[in-house]
Design an enzyme around this catalytic site. Sequence first.
Site, short mmCIF file in Angstrom:
data_model
loop_
_atom_site.label_atom_id
_atom_site.label_comp_id
_atom_site.label_asym_id
_atom_site.label_seq_id
_atom_site.Cartn_x
_atom_site.Cartn_y
_atom_site.Cartn_z
N ARG A 92 46.89 41.47 49.34
CA ARG A 92 47.40 40.11 49.57
C ARG A 92 47.97 39.59 48.26
O ARG A 92 47.91 40.26 47.24
CB ARG A 92 46.35 39.18 50.22
N ARG B 116 53.11 38.90 57.65
CA ARG B 116 52.59 37.58 57.24
C ARG B 116 53.79 36.64 57.05
O ARG B 116 54.80 37.05 56.49
CB ARG B 116 51.78 37.69 55.94
N GLN C 4 39.32 34.01 47.41
CA GLN C 4 40.14 34.76 46.43
C GLN C 4 39.73 34.42 45.00
O GLN C 4 39.87 35.25 44.11
CB GLN C 4 41.64 34.42 46.60
N ASP D 41 53.67 30.97 47.08
CA ASP D 41 54.08 31.92 48.12
C ASP D 41 55.54 31.72 48.53
O ASP D 41 56.20 32.64 48.99
CB ASP D 41 53.19 31.80 49.35
N ASN E 31 51.58 27.24 48.78
CA ASN E 31 50.59 28.10 48.13
C ASN E 31 49.27 27.98 48.89
O ASN E 31 49.16 27.21 49.85
CB ASN E 31 50.42 27.72 46.65
O1 MRU Z 1 46.48 34.55 51.42
P1 MRU Z 1 46.78 35.16 50.08
O2 MRU Z 1 45.58 35.60 49.35
O3 MRU Z 1 47.85 36.21 50.18
O4 MRU Z 1 47.41 33.95 49.25
C1 MRU Z 1 47.77 34.18 47.93
C2 MRU Z 1 48.24 32.97 47.23
O5 MRU Z 1 48.31 31.89 47.78
C3 MRU Z 1 48.72 33.15 45.82
O6 MRU Z 1 48.49 32.01 45.07
C4 MRU Z 1 50.23 33.46 45.84
O7 MRU Z 1 50.52 34.45 46.75
C5 MRU Z 1 50.73 33.84 44.50
S1 MRU Z 1 50.13 35.41 43.96
C6 MRU Z 1 50.87 35.71 42.47
#
Ligand code: MRU
Length: 376
Positions: free
Chosen positions: A63, A112, A226, A267, A277
Amino acid sequence: MKPSFLKKEILKEPDKADSIKAWFWTEKGLYLLDQRKLPLEEKYIFCDNLNKIRTAIKEMVVRGAPAIGICSAIGFVIEFKNFLSSLKSEEILIHKVEEEIGKISNLLVTARPTAINLSWAVSRMRKISLNFLEKFKEKINKSELKQLEELLEKEALKIWKEDIEANLAIADYGKDILPEGGILTHCNTGALATGGYGTALGIIRKFYEKNKKIKIFVDETRPFLQGARLTAWELYKLKIPYTLISDNAAGFLMKKGEISAVIVGADRIAKNGDTANKIGTYSLAVLAKFHNIPFYVAAPSSTFDLSIEKGEKIPIEIRPSKEVLTCHKSKIAPSKAKAYNIAFDITPNELISAIITEKGIIYPPYEENIPKFITP
Ligand code: MRU
């Protein structure tokens, strides 16, 4: 460190790969570090076809916006290779190959919805394929298709390498912007979420190397954790001290003067700077504004979506409710409880002090300044 089962394999990776490895790409396929299991287990999942890679992205084995972009590009190559080996005759109609390219692309981009890096990487792969196929009239033979496979492999490695280089440049710009004191980060934006090194966490790494007078606060980032599971694990691996806080603690710590800046990843960033994000980012930005604390976003140019004027147009992923109803597989709510698992939020541009990219630091007004740095 290479896991022992891969010792003899030929690894495909760019030069400056990180010591923390979210995946290994070998002749056989893609080995993904299962991020659902960290930090309790460090286990790799083997993916040798598109379905496995798509499922791994969907279920968050891997992810983070840049990481899923790069893994999609690698998935593209792996599936194209499988397609080539499945061909029975020496020649094939061009439109059949185009159909296959379309199928691979669609399956990957729909894994996604919020991170733009996914469709950005897949469209680069698609473009390479279609440009190559354009040179042929009706049919193409296996050895010509093999040339395309090589081009695709090169492009996937390039996408990966460019991301590492972007992260190192982001860290270089960002290290001079952070103040001393408490730095709060949300979600995971490190080597696990990118091609290597990280965006927001890369800046924190670099800043810590330069100036040890910071206290890194990592929030848990419920529901997938995370922060607690991944960012804390990365900092532990890098021997960088950090303090974990519950998501709820940020406001009061700001009030007490313990946080001097917040830095997060992204994101998708709209043309006006509105930023999608991980859920909880918006709340932190509002809190930061209230307490007069700078709020920074760090992201490579691949995270900008200039086709979207404002954040409200960014698709927001809704994930399975079980992620909210459980914690590490243990139920944390009554059996019939319902949950709403909205996985991302949008931070409006007026709450963002600066966006740190590999091309430089972008300050408001974003409508005016983003086009000076980011081109479509
Ligand atoms: O759901 P995720 O874990 O994929 O979400 C990740 C995030 O929101 C991060 O902050 C984003 O992708 C930036 S990663 C450099």
